[in-house]
Design a protein around this motif. Structure first.
Motif, PDB file in Angstrom:
ATOM      1  N   SER A  13       0.842  -1.191   0.000  1.00 65.52           N
ATOM      2  CA  SER A  13       0.000   0.000   0.000  1.00 65.52           C
ATOM      3  C   SER A  13       0.877   1.242   0.000  1.00 65.52           C
ATOM      4  CB  SER A  13      -0.914   0.022   1.233  1.00 65.52           C
ATOM      5  OG  SER A  13      -0.141  -0.056   2.405  1.00 65.52           O
ATOM      6  N   ASP A 122      -6.922  -2.042 -13.831  1.00 63.75           N
ATOM      7  CA  ASP A 122      -7.130  -3.053 -12.807  1.00 63.75           C
ATOM      8  C   ASP A 122      -8.617  -3.093 -12.481  1.00 63.75           C
ATOM      9  OD1 ASP A 122      -6.595  -5.041 -11.011  1.00 63.75           O
ATOM     10  OD2 ASP A 122      -5.251  -3.847  -9.742  1.00 63.75           O
ATOM     11  N   VAL A 124     -11.551  -4.179  -9.047  1.00 59.25           N
ATOM     12  CA  VAL A 124     -11.844  -4.699  -7.713  1.00 59.25           C
ATOM     13  C   VAL A 124     -13.270  -5.244  -7.731  1.00 59.25           C
ATOM     14  CG1 VAL A 124     -10.259  -3.187  -6.455  1.00 59.25           C
ATOM     15  CG2 VAL A 124     -12.587  -2.411  -6.910  1.00 59.25           C
ATOM     16  N   GLU A 129     -12.904  -6.163  -0.167  1.00 57.72           N
ATOM     17  CA  GLU A 129     -11.955  -6.525   0.879  1.00 57.72           C
ATOM     18  C   GLU A 129     -11.043  -5.304   1.066  1.00 57.72           C
ATOM     19  OE1 GLU A 129     -11.623  -9.089   2.798  1.00 57.72           O
ATOM     20  OE2 GLU A 129     -13.211 -10.346   1.925  1.00 57.72           O
ATOM     21  N   GLU A 131      -8.212  -4.618   2.584  1.00 55.89           N
ATOM     22  CA  GLU A 131      -6.775  -4.756   2.338  1.00 55.89           C
ATOM     23  C   GLU A 131      -6.481  -4.894   0.850  1.00 55.89           C
ATOM     24  OE1 GLU A 131      -5.121  -7.893   4.603  1.00 55.89           O
ATOM     25  OE2 GLU A 131      -5.507  -6.946   6.550  1.00 55.89           O
ATOM     26  N   GLU A 132      -7.302  -5.677   0.135  1.00 60.92           N
ATOM     27  CA  GLU A 132      -7.084  -5.845  -1.302  1.00 60.92           C
ATOM     28  C   GLU A 132      -7.323  -4.535  -2.037  1.00 60.92           C
ATOM     29  OE1 GLU A 132      -8.752  -8.414  -5.123  1.00 60.92           O
ATOM     30  OE2 GLU A 132      -9.751  -8.572  -3.170  1.00 60.92           O
ATOM     31  N   ALA A 135      -4.406  -2.227  -1.457  1.00 55.90           N
ATOM     32  CA  ALA A 135      -3.214  -2.734  -2.139  1.00 55.90           C
ATOM     33  C   ALA A 135      -3.269  -2.425  -3.633  1.00 55.90           C
ATOM     34  CB  ALA A 135      -3.078  -4.231  -1.913  1.00 55.90           C
ATOM     35  N   ARG A 136      -4.441  -2.634  -4.255  1.00 55.58           N
ATOM     36  CA  ARG A 136      -4.573  -2.360  -5.690  1.00 55.58           C
ATOM     37  C   ARG A 136      -4.467  -0.861  -5.984  1.00 55.58           C
ATOM     38  NH1 ARG A 136      -6.259  -6.657  -8.803  1.00 55.58           N
ATOM     39  NH2 ARG A 136      -6.949  -8.505  -7.633  1.00 55.58           N
TER      40      ARG A 136
END
Length: 388
Positions: A13, A122, A124, A129, A131-132, A135-136
């Motif tokens: 992140s 990208d 989602v 989620e 955290e995901e 992170a992305r």
């Protein structure tokens, strides 16, 4: 620029702040109020600046105003879908990189694939989620920062390839590209064309007494004076260590002398402050004109300007010399000051038609007066043919 090892070992992140110190600005476009609020809450808690909109059309309008670092687009929205908005955004930002992340459900594989094909970076999936998601988003922002650094370096190198780093003027390489273009234009439309070659007097002596610091300061001061003395359409380039070449399109005889005098006055009237003292500086100037009997090409035009400058340096410097066939001698003087008395004319050699003013120029900061001949009469206008 970070190396690949730094990128691999960095945290997933990215920090919410950009190198400029401001938080990354993210646009969230989703017609589902609950999903939109959840995205905004997660991102704001991570330190991002978030702007939420209801549909793709509104997202396009916000992004069009600039300053956006990443956009999250729901695929299904009214007015403009996420896929349509993504296609428009990628066409709008072709010269820069704006990460586009699609928001979809896990079962909607077809739309995710279509979005990635048209340029989405990208995606989602709902439900989110945290955290995901972070992170992305962090990964996309890291890629954007790297892209912006590469773009900034490319822009700097492009500027460096055509500009002189010390003075900010055009360099030798760019000069001859433009000189060729302007000369062809003058030939085609039968327009007058002039070159002014400027050399700083006694720069080597200044370097010896004050070091390169003083010499560089004088070069920059003269360059600034030349820049103030010309039009926007004129091309000013650093021609050598202490030489500058000015290309004057559509400029006749009297106009070129007016520019030369203005440059001479800027240099003579603005001493360089160095070591607590004002260091005076002066320049020698050579002027050449097209068309004339001995100037039929751009190379001949440059040789004529160099010949005129060399003659001015041989006469002692701090003066203007014109490459001419008919013998008008131009001497700049301070306003209100009488013209110098004429000296007996020296016979000109056929091998060197350049000639110089017979007296050193007097430093003056006032506005230049009209150029005059040795006899004190106005210079005849340049006789150019009418354009075809």
């Amino acid at each position: 620029m970070p190396n690949s090892e730094d990128i691999r070992s960095g945290p997933l992140s990215a920090p919410a702040e950009l190198p400029s110190g401001r938080p990354a600005r993210i646009v969230v476009a989703d017609d589902d109020r609950l999903a939109r609020q959840m995205l905004v809450s997660i991102l704001q808690k991570a330190g991002f600046h978030v702007e939420a909109v209801d549909d793709g059309q509104e997202a396009i309008e916000v992004i069009g105003r600039g300053g956006v670092d990443l956009v999250l687009l729901d695929i299904v929205m009214p007015r403009l879908t996420g896929l349509e908005a993504c296609r428009l955004l990628k066409s709008m930002t072709s010269e820069s990189f704006l990460p586009v992340v699609l928001v979809t459900v896990k079962s909607d594989t077809a739309n995710r694939v279509e979005g990635l094909k048209i340029g989405a970076d990208d995606y989602v999936c709902k439900p989110f989620e945290e955290e995901e998601l972070l992170a992305r988003v962090g990964a996309m922002l890291r890629i954007k920062r790297l892209h912006d650094q590469v773009a900034a370096q490319r822009a700097y190198l492009e500027q460096l390839s055509i500009h002189d780093e010390m003075t900010g003027l055009y360099n030798y390489r760019y000069l001859f590209t433009r000189l060729n273009e302007e000369f062809k234009r003058a030939e085609r439309y039968h327009e007058p064309f002039a070159c002014v070659l400027v050399d700083i007097d006694r720069l080597k002596a200044m370097n010896e007494t004050g070091g390169r610091t003083l010499g560089d300061a004088v070069i920059r001061r003269v360059a600034d004076g030349i820049r103030r003395s010309v039009r926007e359409v004129d091309v000013v380039a650093r021609y050598g260590g202490e030489e500058f070449l000015i290309v004057l399109p559509s400029t006749h005889f009297a106009g070129s002398l007016t520019v030369a005098e203005r440059i001479w006055r800027e240099a003579s009237g603005n001493p360089v402050e160095f070591g607590g003292a004002a260091r005076p500086c002066s320049v020698s100037i050579g002027v050449s004109l097209y068309p004339s009997r001995d100037v039929r090409s751009k190379d001949a035009l440059i040789r004529a300007a160099e010949s005129a400058l060399n003659q001015a340096k041989r006469e002692g410097g701090n003066r203007i010399c014109v490459f001419q066939q008919h013998g008008q001698i131009y001497t700049p003087t301070a306003p209100g000051e009488p013209l110098p008395s004429p000296l007996p004319a020296k016979p000109r050699r056929s091998s060197d038609p350049a000639f110089a003013a017979t007296h050193a120029a007097h430093a003056a900061t006032d506005e230049p007066r009209e150029p005059q001949t040795r006899r004190g009469t106005d210079l005849p206008p340049f006789s150019s043919r009418k354009p075809l």
